[in-house]
Scaffold this active site. Structure first.
Site, mmCIF file in Angstrom:
data_model
loop_
_atom_site.group_PDB
_atom_site.id
_atom_site.type_symbol
_atom_site.label_atom_id
_atom_site.label_comp_id
_atom_site.label_asym_id
_atom_site.label_seq_id
_atom_site.Cartn_x
_atom_site.Cartn_y
_atom_site.Cartn_z
ATOM 1 C CG ASP A 5 -38.949 -32.119 -26.974
ATOM 2 O OD1 ASP A 5 -39.062 -31.111 -27.586
ATOM 3 O OD2 ASP A 5 -40.039 -32.519 -26.353
ATOM 4 C CD GLU A 41 -57.496 -31.842 -24.394
ATOM 5 O OE1 GLU A 41 -57.140 -32.613 -23.579
ATOM 6 O OE2 GLU A 41 -58.237 -31.843 -25.289
#
Length: 740
Positions: free
Chosen positions: A263, A467
């Site tokens: 990542d 979110e």
């Protein structure tokens, strides 16, 4: 361990553990020839996501970083934007998702083709390696990135993830259409603010029963060509340097043949936040030795130093580089122009009418009717004036979700309703998502303005600006949100207070919730006349909602996550133990259960057929008769569940989804739906993470949804039991039968 490493070396040196006709057999010599002519510095430059050109060898610049969760993301082109991944999961329709993924890969190839020979060639978000799908388990609704997943269930996640991979990668025997990537491997689902330093602990049972099944399916069955390792640590080691996850499981047990990427700036976390390594050179060498071939970031620039220090050899670097170039060759990046079948996909397919039609269809299929006291569908001509309120009634940003592209037209609910013939729309935002509007109208003014409306629609919920991924979403000074996650799952109070005033008018009230996660709205569930869960529905959100509201489309979406009553029902967010989480382990009352969703029809289930007995190790055929009792045509999502709780020893779920079928029914139509349940689905995960299938009772039920806790089986759910006979059998971590 000596035997394990010998086996690993054999696998790495011979990536063609390939069958005759495998394209890797013909590509591998070309890759080896290219690598043999590269300097160490050139090799290292190709192991970071922004790989520069090497003109003397004919290697073009390439950026590996691309996104396509629900349409090609961030490319700058006007693309087709489908519902966010959690909404795609709510369709419970893997074939439709595979079709959608084929469309996304068409647009990706068209954008890539158009960039060739232009200044955009080789730039970020113009390539063919997509870091999609996200198949982490949405174990806790507070996790901001859960919207990117296919929900809380391992089976549904595996089926939807595999469909996405097949659609993205295509079916050409030699070339990949695009390269899909399963992320984030593994046991990764928040909290977002701690992801760079968090050490996850999960039992072998939870690891293999919940967190790894979807990854195994995508690697072993769907042939995913990439895997992204997660930021966090697992059992003390960073996931991108994990003995268990990368060496033992992915390479040795699953025989993964694709590439692994970190990542973004995840290798930097080794020495900066995890503190498991002293510096970039040590961290980079260890990541490569564990099989992390590509770094999203630039710490791998220190690999030359790592070679000089004896931390890694150039030959070990070559193994990773080989896997990376295998992908690029299979994408056709070194073939003459026009020789790859996907070279001819024209730019005109991007945002084409056919693609827009599919975006509308997926938005329709994704939406879940949670409550209807008879107010829906609206009768054209009888409802002449609608009062439309709420922060998401005309919010194009909300409905596009995150990791999104931008469409030619992004139709909100306000826009769609204003196009309805003969319908007058009175619109007020009324409130912000979490608090009052700074310059909003007076409450009495709004109530007076809507006094003559026939119906009130309140479109609320939350937003991907609140979110989402840490750094991209979240505002720490807003109550209920922190670093992309949520602290509470309740609908913001300001919205409920507004709806209480609207309900007091005595007019029918329809509540539309837009969110990427489960929201607790107990007052709305009790007092609104209808409730629709609309997720982040993409560019066609408004049109899809209008079609459902006016009955032009019969809703059939299902919840891929449990909607709990309150935050108090949830365990500690940081605890990865699955007990008390999701429908498989939560035994309390819920607001709406996993798999729930209503229709404008009712469907009757009967005549569940399964054998009285079956031998351990046999597949089991199960059938059920389903009849549309309504006067409308519509879809029904037929769901099959299996339970062995109380019939075998050890840990087991309360029940587990074992089959789904979304089917279209004419009015009054009756059909027999058949499932085949595999031996593994009749077993349990043991303390070693292997699947044991034992004799004893098995409970199986079929229906249009899961029953609530303690609810009796009704007309839309039927259940029966069977007996497995024989001696126990065991399937290993790769899903291979290993013995009795």
């Amino acid at each position: 361990m000596k035997t394990l490493f010998a086996a690993l070396t054999a696998i790495l040196l011979v990536p063609s553990q390939a069958t005759a006709g495998d394209p890797r057999l013909t590509v591998a010599p070309q890759v080896d020839s290219l690598i043999a002519r590269m300097t160490l510095e050139e090799k290292i430059s190709q192991m970071m996501h922004a790989s520069p050109a090497v003109p003397r060898l004919g290697i073009p610049a390439y950026n590996w970083w691309n996104e396509c969760l629900h349409g090609v993301g961030r490319s700058g082109d006007k693309v087709t934007v489908f519902p966010q991944a959690i909404g795609l999961a709510a369709t419970f329709n893997p074939p439709a998702l595979e079709k959608t993924a084929r469309i996304i890969s068409d647009e990706a190839r068209a954008i890539y083709n158009a960039a060739k020979g232009t200044p955009d060639e080789g730039k970020q978000y113009k390539g063919l390696t997509f870091w999609t799908p996200n198949i982490n388990i949405f174990r806790d609704p507070r996790w901001g990135r859960g919207q990117e997943t296919y929900g809380e269930d391992p089976y549904l996640t595996a089926r939807m993830g595999a469909a996405m991979v097949r659609g993205l990668q295509g079916d050409d025997p030699r070339y990949l259409k695009t390269s899909a990537c399963a992320k984030h491997y593994a046991v990764h689902s928040g909290p977002e603010p701690e992801r760079h330093s968090f050490d996850v602990t999960a039992s072998a049972y939870d690891l293999w029963d919940t967190y790894l099944p979807a990854f195994r399916t995508l690697v072993r069955e769907a042939g995913v060509s990439g895997v992204m390792c997660a930021y966090n640590r697992y059992e003390g080691q960073p996931c991108c340097g994990s003995d268990k996850l990368l060496r033992q499981i992915l390479t040795y047990e699953w025989d993964f043949q694709g590439y692994v990427t970190s990542d973004c700036w995840g290798v930097n976390d080794f020495h900066k936040f995890h503190k498991t390594h002293p510096d970039a050179a040590t961290a980079s060498a260890d990541a490569v030795l564990h099989g992390t071939d590509l770094e999203c970031g630039n710490d791998y620039a220190s690999l030359a130093e790592a070679v000089r220090r004896g931390l890694i050899t150039e030959e070990q670097i070559d193994l990773s580089l080989r896997r990376l170039f295998m992908i690029r060759f299979r994408l056709g990046q070194f073939e003459p122009e026009g020789s790859v079948p996907y070279d001819t996909i024209p730019y005109s397919v991007v945002s084409s009418p056919a693609h827009k039609k599919q975006a509308l269809e997926m938005a329709r299929q994704s939406m879940v009717l949670l409550k209807n006291d008879g107010v829906l569908p609206l009768k054209p001509g009888r409802v002449k004036t609608v009062a439309l309120l709420g922060p998401n009634a005309d919010n194009g940003t909300t409905q596009l979700g995150n990791y999104n592209g931008f469409p030619v037209e992004n139709t909100t609910l306000k826009m769609a309703l204003e196009r309805e013939p003969g319908l007058r729309v009175i619109y007020y935002p009324a409130t912000g998502i979490t608090g009052p509007l700074a310059d909003g109208p007076d409450t009495d003014e709004v109530l007076k303005a809507i006094a003559k409306a026939d119906l009130i629609i309140f479109a609320g919920g939350i937003s991907p600006l609140l979110e989402g991924e840490a750094g991209d979403a979240g505002n720490d000074d807003i109550k209920g949100f922190l670093g992309g996650d949520r602290n509470t799952i309740e609908l913001p109070e300001v919205q409920t207070e507004w709806m209480k005033k609207l309900e007091a008018t005595g007019k029918p009230l329809v509540f539309i919730n837009m969110s990427g996660s489960a929201v607790a709205f107990r007052w709305e569930a009790a007092h609104a006349d209808a409730v629709i869960q609309a997720w982040y529905g993409g560019q066609e959100t408004g049109n899809a909602l209008a079609d459902i509201l006016f009955g032009r489309y019969n809703p059939a979406g299902r919840l891929p996550v449990t909607f709990y009553n309150s935050t108090a029902d949830l365990p500690d967010f940081r605890d990865y133990n699955m007990q008390g989480r999701t429908y498989r382990y939560f035994d309390g009352e819920v607001l709406y259960p996993f798999g729930y969703g209503l229709s404008y029809n009712t469907y009757a289930y009967s005549d569940l057929q399964l054998p009285d007995t079956a031998a351990v190790g046999d597949s089991v055929r199960v059938s059920v008769e389903v009849r549309n009792r309504g006067r409308r045509a519509g879809d029904e999502v037929v769901q099959l569940y299996v339970s062995r709780r109380g019939t075998v020893g050890g840990e087991t779920p309360i029940c587990a989804l074992a089959g789904i079928r979304r089917m279209h029914f004419a009015p009054g139509e009756k059909r027999v739906v058949t499932f085949t349940v595999s031996p593994e689905q009749l077993g349990r995960t043991d303390e070693n993470g292997e699947t044991v299938v034992e004799p004893g009772r098995v409970r199986i039920w079929a229906g249009g949804r899961m029953p609530h806790a303690g609810e009796r089986f009704g007309a839309n759910t039927v259940a029966d039991e069977m007996i497995l006979t024989g001696v126990p059998i065991v399937f290993n971590h790769a899903g291979i039968l290993t013995g009795q």
